[in-house]
Write a protein that holds these residues in place. Structure first.
Motif, mmCIF file in Angstrom:
data_model
loop_
_atom_site.group_PDB
_atom_site.id
_atom_site.type_symbol
_atom_site.label_atom_id
_atom_site.label_comp_id
_atom_site.label_asym_id
_atom_site.label_seq_id
_atom_site.Cartn_x
_atom_site.Cartn_y
_atom_site.Cartn_z
ATOM 1 N N ASP A 1 0.831 -1.202 0.000
ATOM 2 C CA ASP A 1 0.000 0.000 0.000
ATOM 3 C C ASP A 1 0.870 1.257 0.000
ATOM 4 N N VAL A 2 1.955 1.221 0.760
ATOM 5 C CA VAL A 2 2.891 2.345 0.751
ATOM 6 C C VAL A 2 3.466 2.537 -0.651
ATOM 7 N N ARG A 3 3.763 1.454 -1.315
ATOM 8 C CA ARG A 3 4.316 1.563 -2.665
ATOM 9 C C ARG A 3 3.357 2.308 -3.599
ATOM 10 N N GLN A 4 2.071 2.033 -3.464
ATOM 11 C CA GLN A 4 1.099 2.723 -4.311
ATOM 12 C C GLN A 4 1.140 4.236 -4.085
ATOM 13 N N VAL A 5 1.301 4.632 -2.830
ATOM 14 C CA VAL A 5 1.359 6.064 -2.514
ATOM 15 C C VAL A 5 2.617 6.685 -3.106
ATOM 16 N N ILE A 6 3.746 6.038 -2.909
ATOM 17 C CA ILE A 6 5.005 6.598 -3.417
ATOM 18 C C ILE A 6 5.019 6.598 -4.940
ATOM 19 N N ALA A 7 4.470 5.562 -5.556
ATOM 20 C CA ALA A 7 4.401 5.527 -7.019
ATOM 21 C C ALA A 7 3.535 6.657 -7.554
ATOM 22 N N ALA A 8 2.484 7.008 -6.823
ATOM 23 C CA ALA A 8 1.564 8.059 -7.278
ATOM 24 C C ALA A 8 2.110 9.461 -7.030
ATOM 25 N N PHE A 9 2.769 9.666 -5.859
ATOM 26 C CA PHE A 9 3.116 11.027 -5.447
ATOM 27 C C PHE A 9 4.604 11.264 -5.242
ATOM 28 N N GLY A 10 5.380 10.211 -5.132
ATOM 29 C CA GLY A 10 6.811 10.371 -4.909
ATOM 30 C C GLY A 10 7.182 10.783 -3.502
ATOM 31 N N ARG A 11 6.216 10.817 -2.603
ATOM 32 C CA ARG A 11 6.459 11.244 -1.225
ATOM 33 C C ARG A 11 5.247 10.853 -0.384
ATOM 34 N N HIS A 12 5.306 11.172 0.916
ATOM 35 C CA HIS A 12 4.189 10.920 1.814
ATOM 36 C C HIS A 12 3.367 12.211 1.957
ATOM 37 N N PRO A 13 2.245 12.312 1.249
ATOM 38 C CA PRO A 13 1.479 13.571 1.295
ATOM 39 C C PRO A 13 0.960 13.936 2.678
ATOM 40 N N HIS A 14 0.771 12.952 3.557
ATOM 41 C CA HIS A 14 0.228 13.293 4.877
ATOM 42 C C HIS A 14 1.208 14.130 5.698
ATOM 43 N N ARG A 15 2.452 14.263 5.235
ATOM 44 C CA ARG A 15 3.422 15.123 5.917
ATOM 45 C C ARG A 15 3.427 16.558 5.386
ATOM 46 N N ASN A 16 2.710 16.818 4.337
ATOM 47 C CA ASN A 16 2.840 18.108 3.646
ATOM 48 C C ASN A 16 2.606 19.295 4.568
ATOM 49 N N ARG A 17 1.558 19.240 5.349
ATOM 50 C CA ARG A 17 1.241 20.397 6.206
ATOM 51 C C ARG A 17 2.345 20.640 7.219
ATOM 52 N N ILE A 18 2.800 19.584 7.877
ATOM 53 C CA ILE A 18 3.844 19.738 8.887
ATOM 54 C C ILE A 18 5.135 20.256 8.277
ATOM 55 N N LEU A 19 5.448 19.794 7.077
ATOM 56 C CA LEU A 19 6.688 20.198 6.422
ATOM 57 C C LEU A 19 6.545 21.520 5.672
ATOM 58 N N GLY A 20 5.348 22.103 5.677
ATOM 59 C CA GLY A 20 5.136 23.398 5.038
ATOM 60 C C GLY A 20 5.235 23.375 3.534
ATOM 61 N N ARG A 21 4.845 22.283 2.915
ATOM 62 C CA ARG A 21 4.905 22.206 1.467
ATOM 63 C C ARG A 21 3.487 22.079 0.914
ATOM 64 N N PRO A 22 3.213 22.715 -0.201
ATOM 65 C CA PRO A 22 1.858 22.665 -0.773
ATOM 66 C C PRO A 22 1.544 21.288 -1.342
ATOM 67 N N SER A 23 0.276 20.944 -1.286
ATOM 68 C CA SER A 23 -0.186 19.691 -1.870
ATOM 69 C C SER A 23 -0.658 19.927 -3.290
ATOM 70 N N THR A 24 -0.390 18.960 -4.145
ATOM 71 C CA THR A 24 -0.954 19.006 -5.484
ATOM 72 C C THR A 24 -2.452 18.723 -5.393
ATOM 73 N N PRO A 25 -3.218 19.031 -6.425
ATOM 74 C CA PRO A 25 -4.645 18.683 -6.397
ATOM 75 C C PRO A 25 -4.881 17.193 -6.144
ATOM 76 N N GLU A 26 -4.031 16.360 -6.728
ATOM 77 C CA GLU A 26 -4.183 14.909 -6.534
ATOM 78 C C GLU A 26 -3.893 14.533 -5.085
ATOM 79 N N GLU A 27 -2.884 15.159 -4.507
ATOM 80 C CA GLU A 27 -2.577 14.894 -3.104
ATOM 81 C C GLU A 27 -3.689 15.393 -2.195
ATOM 82 N N ALA A 28 -4.240 16.552 -2.521
ATOM 83 C CA ALA A 28 -5.334 17.082 -1.704
ATOM 84 C C ALA A 28 -6.519 16.124 -1.688
ATOM 85 N N ALA A 29 -6.808 15.525 -2.837
ATOM 86 C CA ALA A 29 -7.910 14.557 -2.896
ATOM 87 C C ALA A 29 -7.583 13.323 -2.058
#
Length: 216
Positions: free
Chosen positions: A173-201
């Motif tokens: 399951d982790v592989r599917q996330v990394i294959a789709a986004f190249g990172r862990h989107p659930h960290r975006n807010r803490i790391l101060g990085r914007p989410s793509t529309p796909e990550e936001a969904a």
């Protein structure tokens, strides 16, 4: 000054993080509860109360001598990869130790320390940085993580194999996330990085692999 690899502090870390000890005769239901406790925040308060100081020491590099011993290496990975997430929860520093944990884990895979670990749960935890640490080689590392967990599941005692097969599924399951986004989107807010529309969904759904362990 770095501490010796036989410092009893690392033994304390292992005894806390693995209450089941080293016996492969552990009851499957009890072992599953231990995994829930480890992976779903049950230890958070105890970690911050008991291990904040030693976790800071690890982050500063003061415990690097621990890597001379397989158990010491595992304890250092626990501090950098696991306890950091409790000690610095909600801040970017929670993930700042991931590259160091990854380097320590990868070295353990090649120098015999991983193979020397006596239980499947020790091996799973040493491998966690492969999936946790973001970077350009993340997908390749997750593929290696899946292969390692498949071996662990196959070698585990029969009564524990369903637990370890579930951890194989989680890694996939982790592989599917990394294959789709190249990172862990659930960290975006803490790391101060914007989410793509796909990550936001994806974030809106709230169905994250680290919350799916042991689900059938």
């Amino acid at each position: 000054m770095t501490r010796r690899s036989d410092d009893p502090a690392w033994r304390t870390v292992l005894e806390f993080w693995f209450p089941e000890g080293r016996s492969l005769r552990i009851d499957a239901d009890a072992h599953r509860e231990h995994w829930f406790w480890r992976m779903r925040g049950g230890a958070h308060d105890a970690i911050t109360k008991r291990f904040s100081g030693v976790t800071a020491d690890a982050a500063a590099g003061d415990l690097d001598a621990w890597v001379s011993d397989p158990d010491g290496r595992l304890a250092l990975v626990i501090l950098l990869d696991q306890f950091s997430r409790s000690v610095w929860q909600g801040s970017a520093r929670a993930f700042a130790q991931d590259p160091a944990a990854l380097g320590i884990a990868m070295e353990g895979l090649t120098n015999g320390h991983y193979a020397a670990l006596p239980t499947p749960w020790f091996k799973v935890v040493l491998g966690l940085p492969l999936g946790h640490c973001e970077g350009p080689d993340h997908l390749d590392r997750v593929d290696l993580l899946i292969a390692l967990r498949e071996e662990i599941a196959a070698d585990a005692p029969e009564h524990l194999q369903p637990i370890y097969r579930s951890l194989v599924r989680q890694a996939r399951d982790v592989r599917q996330v990394i294959a789709a986004f190249g990172r862990h989107p659930h960290r975006n807010r803490i790391l101060g990085r914007p989410s793509t529309p796909e990550e936001a969904a994806y974030l809106e759904e709230g169905d994250f692999p680290h919350r799916r362990a042991f689900e059938n």
